[in-house]
Design an enzyme around this catalytic site. Structure first.
Site, PDB file in Angstrom:
ATOM      1  N   LYS A  22     -17.356  -3.368  38.523  1.00 31.19           N
ATOM      2  CA  LYS A  22     -18.537  -4.356  38.592  1.00 31.19           C
ATOM      3  C   LYS A  22     -19.663  -3.715  37.649  1.00 31.19           C
ATOM      4  O   LYS A  22     -20.352  -4.554  37.036  1.00 31.19           O
ATOM      5  CB  LYS A  22     -19.124  -4.320  40.220  1.00 31.19           C
ATOM      6  N   ASN A  23     -19.995  -2.340  37.698  1.00 32.68           N
ATOM      7  CA  ASN A  23     -20.979  -1.838  36.966  1.00 32.68           C
ATOM      8  C   ASN A  23     -20.690  -1.829  35.523  1.00 32.68           C
ATOM      9  O   ASN A  23     -21.374  -1.360  34.671  1.00 32.68           O
ATOM     10  CB  ASN A  23     -21.296  -0.439  37.591  1.00 32.68           C
ATOM     11  N   CYS A 126     -30.510  -3.576  45.840  1.00 28.09           N
ATOM     12  CA  CYS A 126     -30.004  -2.851  46.995  1.00 28.09           C
ATOM     13  C   CYS A 126     -31.493  -2.052  47.278  1.00 28.09           C
ATOM     14  O   CYS A 126     -32.449  -1.472  46.551  1.00 28.09           O
ATOM     15  CB  CYS A 126     -29.203  -1.906  47.136  1.00 28.09           C
ATOM     16  N   ARG A 131     -36.717   2.600  42.688  1.00 28.51           N
ATOM     17  CA  ARG A 131     -35.861   2.184  41.768  1.00 28.51           C
ATOM     18  C   ARG A 131     -36.986   1.620  40.671  1.00 28.51           C
ATOM     19  O   ARG A 131     -37.219   0.515  40.238  1.00 28.51           O
ATOM     20  CB  ARG A 131     -35.036   1.434  41.986  1.00 28.51           C
ATOM     21  N   ASP A 317     -22.612   6.367  44.353  1.00 31.18           N
ATOM     22  CA  ASP A 317     -21.804   5.274  44.706  1.00 31.18           C
ATOM     23  C   ASP A 317     -20.792   5.659  45.924  1.00 31.18           C
ATOM     24  O   ASP A 317     -20.376   4.595  46.152  1.00 31.18           O
ATOM     25  CB  ASP A 317     -21.603   4.318  43.761  1.00 31.18           C
ATOM     26  N   ARG A 409     -20.826  -8.354  47.338  1.00 29.42           N
ATOM     27  CA  ARG A 409     -21.515  -8.051  46.016  1.00 29.42           C
ATOM     28  C   ARG A 409     -20.625  -7.118  45.267  1.00 29.42           C
ATOM     29  O   ARG A 409     -20.467  -7.265  43.905  1.00 29.42           O
ATOM     30  CB  ARG A 409     -22.730  -7.281  46.262  1.00 29.42           C
TER      31      ARG A 409
HETATM   32  C1  EPZ Z   1     -26.606   2.258  38.111  1.00 30.53           C
HETATM   33  O1  EPZ Z   1     -27.931   1.486  38.864  1.00 30.53           O
HETATM   34  C2  EPZ Z   1     -25.700   1.328  39.189  1.00 30.53           C
HETATM   35  N1  EPZ Z   1     -25.777   0.074  39.172  1.00 30.53           N
HETATM   36  C3  EPZ Z   1     -25.877   1.880  40.401  1.00 30.53           C
HETATM   37  O2  EPZ Z   1     -24.864   1.311  41.300  1.00 30.53           O
HETATM   38  C4  EPZ Z   1     -25.407   3.199  40.625  1.00 30.53           C
HETATM   39  O3  EPZ Z   1     -26.074   3.810  41.834  1.00 30.53           O
HETATM   40  C5  EPZ Z   1     -26.678   3.972  39.704  1.00 30.53           C
HETATM   41  O4  EPZ Z   1     -26.600   3.177  38.271  1.00 30.53           O
HETATM   42  C6  EPZ Z   1     -26.679   5.500  39.492  1.00 30.53           C
HETATM   43  O5  EPZ Z   1     -25.406   5.802  39.072  1.00 30.53           O
HETATM   44  C7  EPZ Z   1     -25.227  -0.627  38.168  1.00 30.53           C
HETATM   45  O6  EPZ Z   1     -24.298  -0.132  37.125  1.00 30.53           O
HETATM   46  C8  EPZ Z   1     -25.189  -2.181  37.995  1.00 30.53           C
HETATM   47  P1  EPZ Z   1     -30.432   4.439  37.359  1.00 30.53           P
HETATM   48  P2  EPZ Z   1     -29.176   1.919  37.833  1.00 30.53           P
HETATM   49  O7  EPZ Z   1     -31.355   4.016  36.417  1.00 30.53           O
HETATM   50  O8  EPZ Z   1     -28.894   1.919  36.417  1.00 30.53           O
HETATM   51  C9  EPZ Z   1     -34.513   6.159  38.318  1.00 30.53           C
HETATM   52  C10 EPZ Z   1     -23.906   0.075  43.151  1.00 30.53           C
HETATM   53  O9  EPZ Z   1     -23.840   0.562  44.355  1.00 30.53           O
HETATM   54  N2  EPZ Z   1     -35.273   5.488  37.403  1.00 30.53           N
HETATM   55  O10 EPZ Z   1     -29.176   5.415  36.824  1.00 30.53           O
HETATM   56  O11 EPZ Z   1     -30.620   1.062  38.394  1.00 30.53           O
HETATM   57  C11 EPZ Z   1     -34.006   5.796  39.659  1.00 30.53           C
HETATM   58  O12 EPZ Z   1     -35.039   5.380  40.604  1.00 30.53           O
HETATM   59  C12 EPZ Z   1     -25.306   0.502  42.482  1.00 30.53           C
HETATM   60  O13 EPZ Z   1     -23.204  -0.371  42.483  1.00 30.53           O
HETATM   61  C13 EPZ Z   1     -36.389   5.818  37.057  1.00 30.53           C
HETATM   62  O14 EPZ Z   1     -37.126   6.805  37.776  1.00 30.53           O
HETATM   63  O15 EPZ Z   1     -29.711   3.326  38.267  1.00 30.53           O
HETATM   64  C14 EPZ Z   1     -33.030   6.551  40.313  1.00 30.53           C
HETATM   65  O16 EPZ Z   1     -33.655   7.592  40.999  1.00 30.53           O
HETATM   66  C15 EPZ Z   1     -26.341   0.843  43.121  1.00 30.53           C
HETATM   67  N3  EPZ Z   1     -37.238   4.984  36.189  1.00 30.53           N
HETATM   68  C16 EPZ Z   1     -32.519   7.218  39.001  1.00 30.53           C
HETATM   69  O17 EPZ Z   1     -33.379   6.849  37.928  1.00 30.53           O
HETATM   70  C17 EPZ Z   1     -36.343   3.901  35.604  1.00 30.53           C
HETATM   71  O18 EPZ Z   1     -37.053   3.315  34.770  1.00 30.53           O
HETATM   72  C18 EPZ Z   1     -31.317   6.756  38.504  1.00 30.53           C
HETATM   73  O19 EPZ Z   1     -31.209   5.448  38.553  1.00 30.53           O
HETATM   74  C19 EPZ Z   1     -35.017   3.660  35.927  1.00 30.53           C
HETATM   75  C20 EPZ Z   1     -34.327   4.470  36.906  1.00 30.53           C
END
Ligand code: EPZ
Length: 430
Positions: A22-23, A126, A131, A317, A409
């Site tokens: 998915k991701n 979610c 985030r 995840d 999802r």
């Molecule tokens: C991706 O989300 C995945 N989603 C998530 O999977 C996964 O949990 C996550 O990466 C971490 O591995 C998809 O790929 C569609 P991040 P993403 O930006 O990209 C902070 C699932 O269950 N952050 O790497 O949204 C954020 O709050 C999902 O399939 C900021 O602070 O995650 C988090 O603490 C859920 N500012 C950390 O970075 C920003 O502008 C990592 O989030 C962006 C993110």
């Protein structure tokens, strides 16, 4: 609303085909907006998030067709989907669509790169933490974009002549912001160097696909990615990589229930750290040709401490699923979540099944129990919901999981895949 009923107690034996990730599929689909040519993706999973993104891309003008001929893969089916965005008809991604799934916010990268502007609603997704989107804003600003927030929307505009290559180091690792900056930089003038980039396999998959479309990207999979801008991208054909989270989830299900299962169409190298933790918990894991064999025959589940981290660390995840497994260990384990601040909502639901878990800040202490007992429980997010299924596989009696739209999802044909291996899992529609 659908619910899933699990009657615990059966071992798992057989073959589980692993779907496309998915991701990886989501950013790959979004990358199709970068070209007026056709991007064909194979091995696209049939999931609610994918369908939602198809609606969003359609809103921007993408013409999308799913191959009539479905590719047979074990007992499951993968789809081939063609995306053609001859013209972008709308550079706005509205709240009604974006609020349902955070990844849809990522259209901001291609829209800005190709059309020079984008108006994208701040995201939903979610409820696993705040985030924010500051890293996207900083990264795109480094490429020269002017960005303002207005009424819940981000308005972004590229400078005259398009985005400009730059060097930008993320202060924190973000998968989504890495995807977006990489996509935006493919059509920027000059070279972009992204420091502290996410190293997840899905980032590598996206870079491979973009390169097949004519982009010039090197270093994906390391923390420094270099993108030499090109004037246009073409179509391509690309196969979505296997879902490492689905792989790890079923590996943990077998470790929990006991038995002997081959996870087909996946690759152990995508999840070394997680497989090592499952091994330490007592399962035997051996790579096979085109898959992974997972066994646990007799012997208890040993307690294992883990800390989530960006790739190649233990994936957030899989944290909930591993906690599900640890509820039945024969000792005390600790799980520390470092990526999201609110990703422990499964704790109270697991407790309803008899798990003994206490939280202290970002660390959960799990005291293994000898038995779990089925109960009604509620899915709270995608991965949390499947941890309840894992626990339900060994709980005595019936576990009834409500709000299964969370599961839909991200897990394709979950009940079918488990049932074929001997579990008693059924969907109940009210
Ligand atoms: C991706 O989300 C995945 N989603 C998530 O999977 C996964 O949990 C996550 O990466 C971490 O591995 C998809 O790929 C569609 P991040 P993403 O930006 O990209 C902070 C699932 O269950 N952050 O790497 O949204 C954020 O709050 C999902 O399939 C900021 O602070 O995650 C988090 O603490 C859920 N500012 C950390 O970075 C920003 O502008 C990592 O989030 C962006 C993110």
């Amino acid at each position: 609303m659908d619910r899933i009923r699990i009657r615990g107690g059966n071992e798992l034996h057989g073959i589980i085909p692993i779907s496309g990730a998915k991701n990886a599929a989501l950013p790959l689909m979004i990358a199709s907006l970068l070209t007026d040519d056709t991007l064909t993706l194979e091995n696209v999973p049939h999931l609610a998030d994918v369908e939602q993104l198809i609606r969003i891309l359609g809103n921007h003008g993408a013409d999308i067709s799913v191959n009539g001929r479905r590719e047979r893969q074990g007992e499951s089916y993968a789809r081939t989907v063609h995306f053609t965005s001859r013209n972008i008809v709308d550079t706005t991604a509205p709240y009604e669509l974006v609020s349902k799934m955070r990844a849809s916010f990522w259209v901001i990268g291609p829209l800005l790169a190709r059309e020079g502007k984008a108006r994208v609603s701040l995201p939903g997704g979610c409820a696993i933490g705040t985030r924010p989107v500051d890293l996207f804003i900083e990264g795109l600003s480094a490429l020269g974009a002017r960005i303002e927030i207005d009424g819940g929307y981000i308005n972004a505009a590229a400078p005259e002549g398009g985005l400009i290559g730059a060097r930008y180091v993320f202060p924190k690792v973000s998968v989504g912001a890495t995807h977006v900056l990489m996509m935006a930089a493919t059509l920027a003038r000059g070279t972009t160097v992204i420091g502290n980039a996410a190293r997840e396999p899905e980032v590598v998959d996206l870079a491979n696909c973009l390169n097949a479309m004519g982009a010039k990207i090197t270093g994906a999979g390391t923390s420094t990615i270099t993108i030499e801008g090109v004037t246009s991208l073409s179509g391509a054909r690309h196969r979505v990589l296997p879902d490492r989270i689905e792989t790890g989830t079923y590996a943990m299900a077998v470790a929990m229930a006991g038995g002997d299962v081959v996870l087909e169409g996946t690759d152990a190298a995508l999840l070394d750290t997680a497989l090592e933790a499952i091994r330490r918990a007592g399962a035997e894991i051996t790579p096979t040709e085109g898959g992974i064999r997972v066994r646990r025959n007799g012997g208890g589940i040993k307690p294992v401490d883990i800390v989530t981290d960006p790739f190649p660390g233990f994936p957030t995840d899989l944290q909930a699923q591993f906690m599900g497994l640890m509820t039945r260990s024969n000792g005390v384990s600790h799980i520390t979540e470092t990526i999201f601040e609110n990703r422990f909502m499964h704790v109270q639901e697991l407790a309803r099944l008899g798990a003994r878990i206490s939280l202290s800040g970002q660390t959960a202490k799990i005291e293994g129990v000898a038995r779990l007992k089925g109960a009604p429980v509620m899915a709270t997010d995608l991965r949390a919901s499947v941890s309840l299924v894992i626990a339900g596989l060994v709980a005595e009696g019936d576990t009834m999981v409500s709000r299964v739209y969370h599961l839909d999802r991200g897990f394709e044909r979950l009940e079918e895949k488990l049932t074929r291996c001997g579990a008693e899992v059924e969907r109940v529609s009210d």
